[in-house]
Design an enzyme around this catalytic site. Structure first.
Site, PDB file in Angstrom:
ATOM      1  N   ASP A   1      32.646  35.979  45.308  1.00  0.00           N
ATOM      2  CA  ASP A   1      32.905  37.177  44.527  1.00  0.00           C
ATOM      3  C   ASP A   1      33.396  38.266  45.471  1.00  0.00           C
ATOM      4  O   ASP A   1      33.256  38.152  46.690  1.00  0.00           O
ATOM      5  CB  ASP A   1      31.610  37.626  43.819  1.00  0.00           C
ATOM      6  CG  ASP A   1      31.838  38.861  42.953  1.00  0.00           C
ATOM      7  OD1 ASP A   1      32.873  38.922  42.270  1.00  0.00           O
ATOM      8  OD2 ASP A   1      30.987  39.769  42.962  1.00  0.00           O
ATOM      9  N   SER A   2      33.942  39.329  44.891  1.00  0.00           N
ATOM     10  CA  SER A   2      34.339  40.474  45.701  1.00  0.00           C
ATOM     11  C   SER A   2      33.124  41.138  46.344  1.00  0.00           C
ATOM     12  O   SER A   2      33.258  41.886  47.298  1.00  0.00           O
ATOM     13  CB  SER A   2      35.083  41.480  44.824  1.00  0.00           C
ATOM     14  OG  SER A   2      34.288  41.811  43.704  1.00  0.00           O
TER      15      SER A   2
ATOM     16  N   CYS B   1      34.369  36.140  40.453  1.00  0.00           N
ATOM     17  CA  CYS B   1      34.986  37.444  40.224  1.00  0.00           C
ATOM     18  C   CYS B   1      36.085  37.336  39.159  1.00  0.00           C
ATOM     19  O   CYS B   1      37.021  36.545  39.299  1.00  0.00           O
ATOM     20  CB  CYS B   1      35.582  37.927  41.537  1.00  0.00           C
ATOM     21  SG  CYS B   1      36.398  39.504  41.433  1.00  0.00           S
TER      22      CYS B   1
ATOM     23  N   GLU C   1      25.366  48.665  40.541  1.00  0.00           N
ATOM     24  CA  GLU C   1      24.980  48.478  41.945  1.00  0.00           C
ATOM     25  C   GLU C   1      23.903  49.465  42.369  1.00  0.00           C
ATOM     26  O   GLU C   1      23.134  49.198  43.287  1.00  0.00           O
ATOM     27  CB  GLU C   1      26.206  48.559  42.850  1.00  0.00           C
ATOM     28  CG  GLU C   1      27.162  47.435  42.505  1.00  0.00           C
ATOM     29  CD  GLU C   1      28.008  46.953  43.649  1.00  0.00           C
ATOM     30  OE1 GLU C   1      28.026  47.605  44.700  1.00  0.00           O
ATOM     31  OE2 GLU C   1      28.645  45.901  43.480  1.00  0.00           O
TER      32      GLU C   1
ATOM     33  N   CYS D   1      33.484  41.106  33.506  1.00  0.00           N
ATOM     34  CA  CYS D   1      33.278  41.544  34.884  1.00  0.00           C
ATOM     35  C   CYS D   1      31.892  41.082  35.296  1.00  0.00           C
ATOM     36  O   CYS D   1      30.950  41.116  34.482  1.00  0.00           O
ATOM     37  CB  CYS D   1      33.385  43.067  34.973  1.00  0.00           C
ATOM     38  SG  CYS D   1      32.929  43.724  36.584  1.00  0.00           S
TER      39      CYS D   1
ATOM     40  N   HIS E   1      29.503  42.270  36.816  1.00  0.00           N
ATOM     41  CA  HIS E   1      28.355  43.171  36.730  1.00  0.00           C
ATOM     42  C   HIS E   1      27.876  43.433  35.299  1.00  0.00           C
ATOM     43  O   HIS E   1      26.755  43.855  35.092  1.00  0.00           O
ATOM     44  CB  HIS E   1      28.706  44.518  37.357  1.00  0.00           C
ATOM     45  CG  HIS E   1      28.863  44.480  38.841  1.00  0.00           C
ATOM     46  ND1 HIS E   1      29.786  43.674  39.464  1.00  0.00           N
ATOM     47  CD2 HIS E   1      28.219  45.150  39.825  1.00  0.00           C
ATOM     48  CE1 HIS E   1      29.698  43.858  40.771  1.00  0.00           C
ATOM     49  NE2 HIS E   1      28.755  44.745  41.012  1.00  0.00           N
TER      50      HIS E   1
HETATM   51  N1  DGN Z   1      33.553  41.136  40.757  1.00  0.00           N
HETATM   52  C1  DGN Z   1      34.494  42.031  40.123  1.00  0.00           C
HETATM   53  C2  DGN Z   1      34.946  41.444  38.792  1.00  0.00           C
HETATM   54  O1  DGN Z   1      34.253  40.612  38.193  1.00  0.00           O
HETATM   55  O2  DGN Z   1      36.021  41.818  38.343  1.00  0.00           O
HETATM   56  C3  DGN Z   1      33.869  43.376  39.882  1.00  0.00           C
HETATM   57  C4  DGN Z   1      33.664  44.138  41.147  1.00  0.00           C
HETATM   58  C5  DGN Z   1      34.958  44.668  41.672  1.00  0.00           C
HETATM   59  O3  DGN Z   1      35.562  44.079  42.518  1.00  0.00           O
HETATM   60  N2  DGN Z   1      35.376  45.774  41.153  1.00  0.00           N
END
Ligand code: DGN
Length: 258
Positions: A7-8, A70, A149, A181, A183
């Site tokens: 993931d990012s 992600c 977060e 997303c 989160h």
């Molecule tokens: N993990 C990213 C997503 O699911 O799009 C969200 C976090 C991000 O990089 N903004």
């Protein structure tokens, strides 16, 4: 061999916990690109370059399959990188789209995600490929990520942002809302409360995990005799944030972040 997931940042842990639930006997290697998060405001070229670098890292861990947790990277990079790899690689968009289409009765689906995910229209085209009659209502909700977060999952300020972002969708008579997303599943109950009982929230992580299981099964690569699965965590920035976030949402305590 383990399953690789990336993931990012830390949000992909919502997908990892689903993988664990559905395949409790798999070893898993998680990579969070915490030094370069967020991906949600970056260009396609940049997200693709980061994705290739992370895949190369996961390959050094001998992974047998890769999950792009992600949404942003799934939307921008999966299509390119799947042609370049000898092992299965999955994103969350297509499984999520299938789940959303299955859930909708009135053929009106809302999709929320980062700016990049929404701009890519990846969910919309996957949904319309399955059923062109469906109407898709898109809304970027970038502020949800930092609030999650910060651990503000149930908070008046978060509720205020939910109203600001989702009021229009609530008035558009959708019956299904795609949580596009990593989160957003953590805000699920607050979002559901605001949207009302007529709207079903869809979290792509479950369908994605089931799809991974199906693919591993078909290739005879599913682990079934592993009582003590190993979970490894890697991050590109300091481990602290990862540990805190993980201990907020995972069913066990983690320590060994590298
Ligand atoms: N993990 C990213 C997503 O699911 O799009 C969200 C976090 C991000 O990089 N903004």
């Amino acid at each position: 061999a383990p399953i690789g997931i990336f993931d990012s940042g830390v949000g992909g842990l919502t997908v990892m916990r689903k993988l664990i639930q559905i395949m409790p006997e798999e070893n898993i290697v998680y990579f969070g690109d915490t030094a370069r998060v967020p991906y949600g405001n970056k260009s396609k070229e940049t997200v693709l370059r980061y994705t290739r670098q992370i895949i190369r890292f996961l390959e050094t861990k001998q992974v047998k399959a890769i999950v792009i947790a992600c949404n942003t990277a799934s939307a921008y990079a999966l299509h390119e990188v799947e042609k370049e790899l000898p092992i299965p690689i999955l994103g969350v968009i297509q499984p999520g789209a299938i789940a959303a289409v299955e859930s909708s009765r009135n053929q009106r689906i809302g999709v929320i995600g980062t700016y990049a995910t929404i701009a890519s229209r990846a969910y919309e085209s996957s949904i319309k490929k399955i059923n062109p009659q469906i109407e898709v209502f898109n809304k970027a909700c970038p502020l949800f990520v930092p609030f999650v977060e910060e651990g503000m999952l149930e908070d008046v300020l978060t509720d205020g942002i939910i109203v600001r972002y989702l009021e229009e969708l609530r008035n558009s008579n959708i019956d299904t809302l795609m949580l596009g997303c990593t989160h957003y599943p953590l805000l699920r109950s607050s979002i559901e409360k605001f949207m009302g009982s007529g709207v079903t929230c869809v979290d792509p992580s479950e369908v994605t995990s089931l799809e991974v299981k199906k693919i591993l099964q078909a290739k005879n690569l599913l682990n079934t005799q592993n009582q003590h699965p190993k979970y490894e965590f890697y991050v590109s920035d300091s481990a602290q944030k990862m540990v805190e976030f993980a201990n907020m949402i995972m069913p066990f305590q983690i320590e060994n972040v590298q």
